[in-house]
Design a protein around this motif. Structure first.
Motif, PDB file in Angstrom:
ATOM      1  N   GLY A 110     -15.010 -11.675  39.192  1.00 44.58           N
ATOM      2  CA  GLY A 110     -15.090 -12.923  38.425  1.00 44.58           C
ATOM      3  C   GLY A 110     -14.295 -12.857  37.132  1.00 44.58           C
ATOM      4  N   GLU A 158     -18.761 -18.025  37.674  1.00 39.46           N
ATOM      5  CA  GLU A 158     -19.183 -17.258  38.846  1.00 39.46           C
ATOM      6  C   GLU A 158     -18.457 -17.796  40.058  1.00 39.46           C
ATOM      7  OE1 GLU A 158     -23.218 -16.747  39.760  1.00 39.46           O
ATOM      8  OE2 GLU A 158     -23.723 -15.944  37.789  1.00 39.46           O
ATOM      9  N   PHE A 161     -19.196 -19.167  46.239  1.00 38.73           N
ATOM     10  CA  PHE A 161     -18.887 -18.531  47.517  1.00 38.73           C
ATOM     11  C   PHE A 161     -18.794 -19.511  48.682  1.00 38.73           C
ATOM     12  CE2 PHE A 161     -19.664 -14.517  45.361  1.00 38.73           C
ATOM     13  CZ  PHE A 161     -18.607 -13.776  45.873  1.00 38.73           C
TER      14      PHE A 161
HETATM   15  N1  LIG Z   1     -24.015   2.940  50.229  1.00 36.37           N
HETATM   16  C1  LIG Z   1     -23.168   1.994  50.513  1.00 36.37           C
HETATM   17  O1  LIG Z   1     -22.985   1.629  51.679  1.00 36.37           O
HETATM   18  C2  LIG Z   1     -22.406   1.329  49.392  1.00 36.37           C
HETATM   19  C3  LIG Z   1     -21.532   0.271  49.719  1.00 36.37           C
HETATM   20  C4  LIG Z   1     -20.863  -0.374  48.678  1.00 36.37           C
HETATM   21  C5  LIG Z   1     -21.060   0.029  47.361  1.00 36.37           C
HETATM   22  N2  LIG Z   1     -21.893   1.055  47.090  1.00 36.37           N
HETATM   23  C6  LIG Z   1     -22.102   1.460  45.686  1.00 36.37           C
HETATM   24  O2  LIG Z   1     -22.587   0.357  44.944  1.00 36.37           O
HETATM   25  C7  LIG Z   1     -22.139   0.465  43.598  1.00 36.37           C
HETATM   26  C8  LIG Z   1     -21.412  -0.815  43.193  1.00 36.37           C
HETATM   27  O3  LIG Z   1     -22.288  -1.894  43.317  1.00 36.37           O
HETATM   28  P1  LIG Z   1     -22.418  -2.968  42.143  1.00 36.37           P
HETATM   29  O4  LIG Z   1     -23.541  -3.863  42.499  1.00 36.37           O
HETATM   30  O5  LIG Z   1     -22.478  -2.251  40.850  1.00 36.37           O
HETATM   31  O6  LIG Z   1     -21.021  -3.691  42.143  1.00 36.37           O
HETATM   32  P2  LIG Z   1     -20.195  -4.587  43.204  1.00 36.37           P
HETATM   33  O7  LIG Z   1     -21.085  -5.580  43.861  1.00 36.37           O
HETATM   34  O8  LIG Z   1     -19.346  -3.711  44.033  1.00 36.37           O
HETATM   35  O9  LIG Z   1     -19.203  -5.325  42.195  1.00 36.37           O
HETATM   36  C9  LIG Z   1     -19.758  -6.145  41.207  1.00 36.37           C
HETATM   37  C10 LIG Z   1     -18.644  -6.966  40.612  1.00 36.37           C
HETATM   38  O10 LIG Z   1     -18.128  -7.892  41.566  1.00 36.37           O
HETATM   39  C11 LIG Z   1     -17.841  -9.125  40.947  1.00 36.37           C
HETATM   40  N3  LIG Z   1     -18.801 -10.132  41.412  1.00 36.37           N
HETATM   41  C12 LIG Z   1     -19.858  -9.955  42.241  1.00 36.37           C
HETATM   42  N4  LIG Z   1     -20.475 -11.131  42.440  1.00 36.37           N
HETATM   43  C13 LIG Z   1     -19.802 -12.061  41.721  1.00 36.37           C
HETATM   44  C14 LIG Z   1     -19.950 -13.463  41.519  1.00 36.37           C
HETATM   45  N5  LIG Z   1     -20.948 -14.174  42.087  1.00 36.37           N
HETATM   46  N6  LIG Z   1     -19.076 -14.101  40.704  1.00 36.37           N
HETATM   47  C15 LIG Z   1     -18.080 -13.411  40.108  1.00 36.37           C
HETATM   48  N7  LIG Z   1     -17.878 -12.090  40.264  1.00 36.37           N
HETATM   49  C16 LIG Z   1     -18.732 -11.419  41.060  1.00 36.37           C
HETATM   50  C17 LIG Z   1     -18.015  -8.878  39.439  1.00 36.37           C
HETATM   51  O11 LIG Z   1     -16.751  -8.363  39.015  1.00 36.37           O
HETATM   52  P3  LIG Z   1     -16.240  -8.531  37.486  1.00 36.37           P
HETATM   53  O12 LIG Z   1     -17.192  -7.711  36.655  1.00 36.37           O
HETATM   54  O13 LIG Z   1     -14.860  -7.966  37.512  1.00 36.37           O
HETATM   55  O14 LIG Z   1     -16.336  -9.966  37.157  1.00 36.37           O
HETATM   56  C18 LIG Z   1     -19.085  -7.805  39.435  1.00 36.37           C
HETATM   57  O15 LIG Z   1     -19.147  -7.045  38.250  1.00 36.37           O
HETATM   58  C19 LIG Z   1     -21.190   1.642  43.543  1.00 36.37           C
HETATM   59  O16 LIG Z   1     -21.880   2.756  43.048  1.00 36.37           O
HETATM   60  C20 LIG Z   1     -20.812   1.834  44.998  1.00 36.37           C
HETATM   61  O17 LIG Z   1     -20.442   3.161  45.245  1.00 36.37           O
HETATM   62  C21 LIG Z   1     -22.576   1.712  48.070  1.00 36.37           C
END
Ligand SMILES: NC(=O)c1ccc[n+]([C@@H]2O[C@H](COP(=O)([O-])OP(=O)(O)OC[C@H]3O[C@@H](n4cnc5c(N)ncnc54)[C@H](OP(=O)(O)O)[C@@H]3O)[C@@H](O)[C@H]2O)c1
Length: 256
Positions: A110, A158, A161
């Motif tokens: 975002g 935001e 979607f």
């Molecule tokens: N075990 C598994 O299968 C698995 C899979 C995937 C990830 N993971 C882990 O999960 C963690 C990351 O998850 P997370 O929740 O912190 O982050 P994430 O969902 O990967 O990314 C979050 C970012 O996505 C953007 N975003 C998400 N929804 C949005 C919306 N409605 N509008 C605008 N932007 C949006 C924003 O980016 P901006 O801040 O740039 O605006 C937000 O900060 C990591 O540690 C990763 O390794 C694990």
């Protein structure tokens, strides 16, 4: 463990083809590995890849059913992901199914503050689409445009979607969209009522940690009746892992 199971990817593909043919939106499935206590990474985010080799094969098999694979900004920055189809046998499978040899890749940010050094941008085998918002501003948009094949602004602060997915369907012919997290992105999709299937691999670890991310982050729903309801349609044990598939229930009614 109880239950016999169809291969989830194939079963799911047939269903999504049916649904996508009728819908202006892609069929959305979420795939994640989680610890036995429901975490998708450790609290310090140092460990997020903890599934077995079988789980990784499962991930590639699911990618081989999707037109596009999508991740949030923090996931593509934290993990060395390319979001690609993997080895040749999966690419052949895609071609046999009538899909492009390489899936499209969609990254969500975002703010538009994506790290240009992220692995995903170093592998140019298929188009990378960035979904962002007006928050990104002109300078960031220009930087994103240099990184990605297409940048789409969908929403003020935001991502909207519904609009973004409608556009992906129309402009890029995405019928089946695989979301691979993380928790923030999943929450946005769940909240918008867009997730049709959950593919979860429950792994034999307990990570603990109140700040460790889970399947869906965000504010969360405040009542059971507000939460989307899923049916467990597949359950398979392989060694110490459980592979589960939940499908969105048509009605909100609960059996308990
Ligand atoms: N075990 C598994 O299968 C698995 C899979 C995937 C990830 N993971 C882990 O999960 C963690 C990351 O998850 P997370 O929740 O912190 O982050 P994430 O969902 O990967 O990314 C979050 C970012 O996505 C953007 N975003 C998400 N929804 C949005 C919306 N409605 N509008 C605008 N932007 C949006 C924003 O980016 P901006 O801040 O740039 O605006 C937000 O900060 C990591 O540690 C990763 O390794 C694990």
């Amino acid at each position: 463990m109880r239950g016999s199971v169809d291969p989830p990817a194939l079963d799911s593909t047939a269903r999504s083809t049916e649904v996508a043919a009728r819908s202006p939106l892609p069929f959305v499935l979420v795939n994640l590995a989680m610890s036995a206590d429901g975490k998708i990474a450790t609290a310090n985010r140092a460990v997020s890849s903890f599934g077995s080799r079988r789980d990784f094969e499962h991930l590639l098999a699911l990618r081989a059913t999707a037109d596009a694979v999508m991740c949030g900004a923090r996931t593509v920055e934290a993990d060395a992901v390319t979001l690609g189809p993997g080895p040749a046998r999966f690419r052949r499978l895609r071609l046999r199914r009538g899909l492009a040899e390489y899936n499209l890749r969609v990254v969500v940010s975002g703010s538009g503050t994506l790290c240009p050094a992220a692995q995903v941008f170093r592998h140019r085998f298929s188009p990378i689409i960035v979904l962002t918002t007006q928050r990104a501003g002109r300078a960031r948009l220009r930087r994103l445009e240099a990184l990605a094949d297409e940048v789409k602004v969908c929403g003020e602060s935001e991502i909207d979607f519904h609009a973004a997915l409608r556009w992906l369907r129309r402009a890029w012919e995405v019928r089946r969209l695989l979301c691979e997290g993380g928790g923030e992105l999943n929450w946005a999709l769940v909240r918008a009522g867009l997730v049709q299937e959950l593919h979860l691999t429950v792994c034999p670890y307990v990570f603990g940690g109140r700040t460790a991310p889970t399947l869906a982050e965000g504010h969360g729903f405040e009542a059971v009746d507000l939460a989307p309801c899923f049916r467990l349609v597949s359950l398979k044990r392989v060694a110490e892992e459980a592979f589960l598939v939940f499908r969105r229930a048509r009605s909100v009614g609960r059996s308990r």
